[in-house]
Design a protein around this motif. Structure first.
Motif, PDB file in Angstrom:
ATOM      1  N   HIS A  57       0.892  -1.110   0.148  1.00 21.51           N
ATOM      2  CA  HIS A  57       0.003  -0.113  -0.032  1.00 21.51           C
ATOM      3  C   HIS A  57       0.883   1.148  -0.025  1.00 21.51           C
ATOM      4  N   HIS A  76       0.711   3.996  -2.774  1.00 21.52           N
ATOM      5  CA  HIS A  76      -0.244   4.878  -3.015  1.00 21.52           C
ATOM      6  C   HIS A  76      -0.051   6.083  -2.168  1.00 21.52           C
ATOM      7  N   HIS A 126      -1.297   2.978  -7.548  1.00 24.47           N
ATOM      8  CA  HIS A 126      -1.226   1.974  -6.483  1.00 24.47           C
ATOM      9  C   HIS A 126      -0.413   0.749  -6.990  1.00 24.47           C
TER      10      HIS A 126
END
Length: 345
Positions: A194, A197, A212
């Motif tokens: 993650h 992102h 992402h």
């Protein structure tokens, strides 16, 4: 708003995201939109025929359009649902002008490189997400789940509206624990999934919606696919295609709005501040990964205490493990956000 600009420029923080406007504070347009929701519901209860007829007309038009029969039609509509609002928010400063733009941005500044994705050398910023998504959906239909033919009959307006609202609610609820884990997990690889992102240290532009890792995007799409199978009226696997199409348009718009960096009167968090967090909450989340894990609604973050007010009351020793944030060499050093540095380092 003026308070958002002052909070961003003077205190290097964003304005409070938990305030709920009083009825007298809504503009005529906001009030009209808010009143229209219960009004439509009451009118439908009194007489179903007009709205059922309209729903049937819309579905008939879609059904009889040749491209609608293609297996990737829903995926293409979802892609359009991303890139249309991304382009809209990227151009919005040209319509508003410099002064109104700065007054409407959460940081009180002009957007940073809003047309970055249009530059030829940056084609990967839009091509990679598009190709990855459409390619994955093609594989899904080719090998895992054959695309069923579209139903000829339209749903009633009531079923369409309920499935649409319930689907957006369910997607937001189901992705919440996954998003939370990608921030809170002690397993480094999951946080790195993650971390990309959260690469931007500037106030967000809508392009960041689709920036992402593949696994991160895969998890979002997988949750959406499961949710799109659920209908309280038809059972699992029997949600009407019309509800699925409009669901994709709503969730992609809301995601793009949340990443836009704008605070305008017609945006979701201004229309329904009691239930929707919108761009201010998601902006804070990108700069402070310890708060606001819901993408649309507010109730789970409020219930579990993942809000800015609660976070300020915690001790520094309780900070989460940091995400792995890739270094972006293109970012000018003088544009780096103090807030982002404070959180992630």
């Amino acid at each position: 708003s003026a308070s958002a600009v002052a909070a961003a420029t003077e205190g290097d923080e964003f304005a409070s995201t938990d305030g709920v406007a009083k009825m007298g504070e809504f503009s005529p347009l906001q009030t009209a939109v808010r009143v229209s929701v219960p009004l439509v519901a009451v009118l439908y209860l009194v007489d179903q025929q007009p709205l059922d007829g309209l729903t049937e007309l819309v579905w008939s038009t879609i059904y009889n359009w040749g491209p609608a029969q293609l297996p990737l039609f829903e995926a293409v509509i979802a892609s359009f649902g991303f890139f249309a609002p991304i382009a809209f928010f990227s151009c919005l400063h040209l319509v508003l002008g410099p002064e109104r733009t700065m007054a409407s941005r959460l940081d009180g500044k002009l957007p940073t490189r809003p047309f970055e994705w249009v530059e030829l050398q940056n084609f990967h910023l839009w091509f990679n997400p598009l190709a990855s998504y459409l390619g994955s959906i093609w594989i899904y239909h080719q090998f895992l789940h054959e695309k069923a033919p579209l139903p000829e009959l339209a749903p009633t307006f009531g079923i369409f509206a309920f499935d649409l609202i319930f689907g957006v609610f369910l997607y937001d609820m189901c992705f919440f624990p996954i998003h939370w884990l990608m921030h809170k997990s002690s397993w480094g690889p999951l946080r790195r999934v993650h971390g990309y992102h959260h690469r931007s240290t500037n106030t967000l532009n809508s392009l960041e919606t689709v920036q992402h890792s593949y696994i991160d995007g895969f998890l979002q799409v997988a949750v959406n696919i499961v949710v799109q199978q659920i209908s309280l009226f038809g059972g699992f696997g029997h949600k009407h295609a019309m509800s699925r199409l409009f669901h994709n348009l709503v969730v992609t718009y809301l995601l793009s709005e949340a990443h836009s960096g704008y605070d305008l009167g017609w945006m979701s968090h201004r229309l329904f501040p009691e239930i929707l967090g919108g761009a201010p909450r998601h902006e804070e989340h990108h700069h402070n990964g310890r708060v606001y894990y819901q993408q649309y609604f507010k109730y789970l973050d409020n219930f579990f205490g993942y809000t800015n007010d609660k976070e300020k009351g915690k001790k520094a020793s309780q900070q989460q493990l940091p995400l792995h944030i890739p270094q972006i060499s293109e970012q000018p050093p003088n544009r780096k956000s103090k807030l982002a540095v404070k959180v992630f380092k």
